[in-house]
Design an enzyme around this catalytic site. Structure first.
Site, PDB file in Angstrom:
ATOM      1  N   PHE A 191       0.701   7.013   3.357  1.00 49.03           N
ATOM      2  CA  PHE A 191       0.651   5.551   3.216  1.00 49.03           C
ATOM      3  C   PHE A 191      -0.817   5.121   3.080  1.00 49.03           C
ATOM      4  O   PHE A 191      -1.258   4.175   3.726  1.00 49.03           O
ATOM      5  CB  PHE A 191       1.321   4.877   4.415  1.00 49.03           C
ATOM      6  CG  PHE A 191       2.742   5.342   4.642  1.00 49.03           C
ATOM      7  CD1 PHE A 191       3.777   4.871   3.838  1.00 49.03           C
ATOM      8  CD2 PHE A 191       3.038   6.276   5.624  1.00 49.03           C
ATOM      9  CE1 PHE A 191       5.087   5.310   4.026  1.00 49.03           C
ATOM     10  CE2 PHE A 191       4.344   6.723   5.828  1.00 49.03           C
ATOM     11  CZ  PHE A 191       5.367   6.239   5.023  1.00 49.03           C
ATOM     12  N   LEU A 192      -1.561   5.877   2.283  1.00 43.43           N
ATOM     13  CA  LEU A 192      -3.003   5.632   2.162  1.00 43.43           C
ATOM     14  C   LEU A 192      -3.282   4.566   1.122  1.00 43.43           C
ATOM     15  O   LEU A 192      -2.761   4.631   0.018  1.00 43.43           O
ATOM     16  CB  LEU A 192      -3.719   6.926   1.750  1.00 43.43           C
ATOM     17  CG  LEU A 192      -3.378   8.176   2.562  1.00 43.43           C
ATOM     18  CD1 LEU A 192      -4.065   9.395   1.957  1.00 43.43           C
ATOM     19  CD2 LEU A 192      -3.807   7.990   4.009  1.00 43.43           C
TER      20      LEU A 192
ATOM     21  N   CYS B 178       0.055   2.799  -7.652  1.00 43.45           N
ATOM     22  CA  CYS B 178       1.222   3.038  -6.793  1.00 43.45           C
ATOM     23  C   CYS B 178       2.340   2.021  -6.971  1.00 43.45           C
ATOM     24  O   CYS B 178       3.449   2.387  -7.357  1.00 43.45           O
ATOM     25  CB  CYS B 178       0.786   3.102  -5.346  1.00 43.45           C
ATOM     26  SG  CYS B 178      -0.160   4.582  -5.015  1.00 43.45           S
TER      27      CYS B 178
ATOM     28  N   GLY C 181      -1.582 -14.543  -5.756  1.00 45.22           N
ATOM     29  CA  GLY C 181      -2.658 -14.220  -6.689  1.00 45.22           C
ATOM     30  C   GLY C 181      -2.109 -13.942  -8.067  1.00 45.22           C
ATOM     31  O   GLY C 181      -1.032 -14.448  -8.425  1.00 45.22           O
TER      32      GLY C 181
ATOM     33  N   PHE D 259       0.109  -9.027   3.270  1.00 45.61           N
ATOM     34  CA  PHE D 259       0.776  -8.891   1.969  1.00 45.61           C
ATOM     35  C   PHE D 259       1.503 -10.167   1.558  1.00 45.61           C
ATOM     36  O   PHE D 259       2.475 -10.139   0.824  1.00 45.61           O
ATOM     37  CB  PHE D 259       1.684  -7.655   1.923  1.00 45.61           C
ATOM     38  CG  PHE D 259       0.871  -6.423   1.655  1.00 45.61           C
ATOM     39  CD1 PHE D 259       0.060  -5.892   2.636  1.00 45.61           C
ATOM     40  CD2 PHE D 259       0.849  -5.840   0.398  1.00 45.61           C
ATOM     41  CE1 PHE D 259      -0.763  -4.796   2.378  1.00 45.61           C
ATOM     42  CE2 PHE D 259       0.038  -4.740   0.135  1.00 45.61           C
ATOM     43  CZ  PHE D 259      -0.759  -4.227   1.132  1.00 45.61           C
ATOM     44  N   LEU D 260       1.001 -11.287   2.053  1.00 48.52           N
ATOM     45  CA  LEU D 260       1.506 -12.586   1.600  1.00 48.52           C
ATOM     46  C   LEU D 260       0.358 -13.355   0.931  1.00 48.52           C
ATOM     47  O   LEU D 260       0.283 -14.568   1.048  1.00 48.52           O
ATOM     48  CB  LEU D 260       2.063 -13.391   2.778  1.00 48.52           C
ATOM     49  CG  LEU D 260       3.432 -12.966   3.312  1.00 48.52           C
ATOM     50  CD1 LEU D 260       3.877 -13.888   4.449  1.00 48.52           C
ATOM     51  CD2 LEU D 260       4.506 -12.958   2.212  1.00 48.52           C
TER      52      LEU D 260
ATOM     53  N   LYS E  62     -13.415  20.113 -12.007  1.00 49.59           N
ATOM     54  CA  LYS E  62     -13.340  19.302 -10.785  1.00 49.59           C
ATOM     55  C   LYS E  62     -13.667  20.161  -9.556  1.00 49.59           C
ATOM     56  O   LYS E  62     -14.424  19.762  -8.680  1.00 49.59           O
ATOM     57  CB  LYS E  62     -11.914  18.737 -10.668  1.00 49.59           C
ATOM     58  CG  LYS E  62     -11.742  17.701  -9.587  1.00 49.59           C
ATOM     59  CD  LYS E  62     -10.280  17.480  -9.256  1.00 49.59           C
ATOM     60  CE  LYS E  62      -9.638  16.346 -10.016  1.00 49.59           C
ATOM     61  NZ  LYS E  62      -8.229  16.108  -9.558  1.00 49.59           N
TER      62      LYS E  62
HETATM   63  C1  UDX Z   1      -0.519   0.932  -1.794  1.00 49.23           C
HETATM   64  C2  UDX Z   1       0.086   0.952  -0.396  1.00 49.23           C
HETATM   65  O1  UDX Z   1      -0.471  -0.120   0.376  1.00 49.23           O
HETATM   66  C3  UDX Z   1      -0.136   2.297   0.270  1.00 49.23           C
HETATM   67  O2  UDX Z   1       0.497   2.323   1.532  1.00 49.23           O
HETATM   68  C4  UDX Z   1       0.449   3.387  -0.633  1.00 49.23           C
HETATM   69  O3  UDX Z   1       0.256   4.662  -0.067  1.00 49.23           O
HETATM   70  C5  UDX Z   1      -0.189   3.316  -2.000  1.00 49.23           C
HETATM   71  O4  UDX Z   1       0.008   2.013  -2.556  1.00 49.23           O
HETATM   72  P1  UDX Z   1      -2.948   0.599  -2.863  1.00 49.23           P
HETATM   73  O5  UDX Z   1      -2.271   0.663  -4.184  1.00 49.23           O
HETATM   74  O6  UDX Z   1      -4.179   1.398  -2.643  1.00 49.23           O
HETATM   75  O7  UDX Z   1      -1.933   1.037  -1.688  1.00 49.23           O
HETATM   76  O8  UDX Z   1      -3.351  -0.933  -2.616  1.00 49.23           O
HETATM   77  P2  UDX Z   1      -2.849  -2.191  -1.773  1.00 49.23           P
HETATM   78  O9  UDX Z   1      -3.928  -2.599  -0.859  1.00 49.23           O
HETATM   79  O10 UDX Z   1      -1.529  -1.962  -1.161  1.00 49.23           O
HETATM   80  O11 UDX Z   1      -2.728  -3.309  -2.935  1.00 49.23           O
HETATM   81  C6  UDX Z   1      -1.879  -3.134  -4.059  1.00 49.23           C
HETATM   82  C7  UDX Z   1      -1.955  -4.322  -4.996  1.00 49.23           C
HETATM   83  O12 UDX Z   1      -1.358  -5.474  -4.415  1.00 49.23           O
HETATM   84  C8  UDX Z   1      -3.373  -4.759  -5.372  1.00 49.23           C
HETATM   85  O13 UDX Z   1      -3.408  -5.072  -6.755  1.00 49.23           O
HETATM   86  C9  UDX Z   1      -3.610  -6.009  -4.545  1.00 49.23           C
HETATM   87  O14 UDX Z   1      -4.529  -6.911  -5.149  1.00 49.23           O
HETATM   88  C10 UDX Z   1      -2.212  -6.612  -4.515  1.00 49.23           C
HETATM   89  N1  UDX Z   1      -1.969  -7.470  -3.349  1.00 49.23           N
HETATM   90  C11 UDX Z   1      -1.967  -6.948  -2.086  1.00 49.23           C
HETATM   91  C12 UDX Z   1      -1.674  -8.831  -3.543  1.00 49.23           C
HETATM   92  O15 UDX Z   1      -1.647  -9.340  -4.675  1.00 49.23           O
HETATM   93  N2  UDX Z   1      -1.403  -9.605  -2.433  1.00 49.23           N
HETATM   94  C13 UDX Z   1      -1.390  -9.111  -1.174  1.00 49.23           C
HETATM   95  O16 UDX Z   1      -1.109  -9.873  -0.236  1.00 49.23           O
HETATM   96  C14 UDX Z   1      -1.692  -7.734  -0.995  1.00 49.23           C
END
Ligand code: UDX
Length: 429
Positions: A152-153, A260, A253, A249-250, A35
């Site tokens: 929080f990425l 994560c 689905g 986040f509402l 890597k």
């Molecule tokens: C997440 C956190 O958002 C981030 O802050 C942390 O550091 C790492 O974990 P990530 O896993 O990259 O990030 O994706 P995110 O955009 O948060 O989505 C996570 C999952 O939730 C996805 O499968 C997405 O499809 C789902 N999701 C998200 C929903 O089903 N509904 C929503 O409203 C939002």
């Protein structure tokens, strides 16, 4: 400042590249020498928009370098960010072996003051263990500080999340560590919240669990909407307009996935159990997420009667759009359940096909949404890629054997799809 990043995975690379972008001298370490060889040529092993360009620029400008020797980074850098993996063990607990090994190596190599900052997602009290490990292994009484600085990425927007965060959280036990980290993050102009180390560690797990809870909450409401014929999209809008709740986040689905949320929730549940705290709430969040995928498969079965021998086109496999990441992707559970029922699948994803093929081994992988639809008895959308918004449904309809669409991400206007001649089934509407 001179910064060492230990662990060059998604978090480590984005953090390293962004600190170089802010003008610091950064050295990134990884034990995987293959890597590192790629990274030295400017080739990151992961897909993250903008990362490759950023790495190449700062390699050229000599602000960013790579090594497979932790010792080199410890010697050169005053601040060391620990960004190693904390994968789940069989019981859901985070495996902290890498964090312990790195702490020990830092201790054995450092010859003057070092600030050791944990960025990996770790259980509360890990900072305390890191401090004890360094203390027990340092050669002389070299001074050091331990801090927690959770990330929080989000995958797919990690660079933007790093450079324009809602907040920066730093958990410290000394004024010196506080000043160093504040100076480091000051250019970002985001609010900096200073806490003790344990609170910072908890903020990370609590944030992810809260976001996952929002998703499971709206998915539960979606089931109520389906039962009575209401529309979850309108309900989400209605509750989201309350500033105390917020609309993000509402999105109902087929549930959350990725490396994560499922892993962090599992680990947080174990922490609660260890501390004797009732974590029923968190267990329910995971349970709803699990049954959400099963309910989607049930919905398909209910509309199509026998599944055996039918053909379904699958649109989207990655755990969310703008990534090729398949880890804990909800699509995997849906696809596996359909395969087990004897359905023939025609699978398409804009980025994650290679990884999906490697994991699933079965199914016909095709090159476009139209190929997925060809001769299919139904289509199922599992990831909300922008590309799928722009689909020509008149063309799709002609290609399909029967025009049935199962929308696992509520991407389309039900009226429009019905007018186009589709039997359209979404989540909670
Ligand atoms: C997440 C956190 O958002 C981030 O802050 C942390 O550091 C790492 O974990 P990530 O896993 O990259 O990030 O994706 P995110 O955009 O948060 O989505 C996570 C999952 O939730 C996805 O499968 C997405 O499809 C789902 N999701 C998200 C929903 O089903 N509904 C929503 O409203 C939002």
């Amino acid at each position: 400042m001179k910064i060492g990043i230990i662990g060059s995975g998604h978090v480590g690379l984005v953090t390293g590249a962004c600190f170089a972008h802010l003008g610091h001298e950064v050295i990134c370490v990884d034990q995987d020498s293959r890597k590192i060889a790629l990274l030295k040529k400017g080739k990151p092993p992961i897909y993250e928009p903008g990362l490759r360009e950023m790495i190449q620029t700062h390699l050229r400008e000599r602000r960013l370098s790579f090594t497979s020797e932790i010792a080199t980074a410890v010697r050169r850098s005053e601040i060391l960010f620990v960004c190693v993996g904390t994968p789940p063990k069989d019981n859901g607990e985070a495996d902290l072996t890498a964090v312990e090994n790195v702490s020990r190596e830092i201790a054995r190599t450092m010859t003057s003051y070092r600030l050791v900052v944990d960025k990996s997602t770790v259980p509360v009290e890990t900072g305390e263990w890191v401090r004890r490990t360094i203390e027990a292994n340092r050669r002389r009484r070299v001074d050091f500080d331990v801090a927690s600085n959770p990330e929080f990425l989000r995958e797919g927007s990690a660079i933007r999340d790093f450079l324009y965060p809602d907040r920066v959280v730093i958990g410290v036990a000394s004024k010196r560590a506080e000043k160093t980290l504040k100076d480091l993050y000051r250019p970002l102009t985001a609010p900096i919240l200073v806490t003790d180390i344990k609170s910072a560690e908890l903020i990370k797990h609590a944030s992810n669990s809260f976001l996952a809870a929002k998703i499971s909450f709206i998915n539960m409401i979606a089931r109520m909407c389906e039962a009575v014929g209401a529309d979850v999209e309108r309900v989400a809008e209605g509750i989201g307009l309350d500033k105390r709740i917020g609309r993000s986040f509402l999105n109902a689905g087929i549930g959350f996935g990725g490396f994560c949320f499922p892993k962090d929730l599992g680990a947080f549940i174990r922490i609660g159990e260890r501390l004797g705290v009732d974590v029923t709430l968190l267990r329910s969040v995971l349970e709803i997420n699990d049954t959400q995928k099963k309910a989607f498969v049930e919905k398909i079965r209910k509309q199509m009667w026998n599944l055996k021998g039918k053909t379904i086109g699958i649109l989207g496999l990655a755990f969310k759009p703008d990534t090729d990441d398949m880890r804990f992707a909800p699509s995997l559970d849906v696809v596996r359940a359909l395969l087990a029922e004897g359905v023939s699948l025609r699978l398409y994803d804009p980025q994650a096909m290679g990884e999906a093929r490697r994991i699933l081994k079965k199914g016909t992988f095709v090159r476009s949404p139209y190929e997925a639809a060809r001769g299919a008895d139904a289509l199922a959308v599992l990831t909300e890629w922008q590309e799928f918004i722009e689909i020509d449904f008149k063309r799709i309809r002609k290609l399909m054997h029967r025009p049935i669409l199962f929308d696992g991400r509520n991407m389309y206007d039900p009226e429009r799809l019905k007018k186009l001649g589709f039997q359209y089934y979404a989540i909670g509407r």
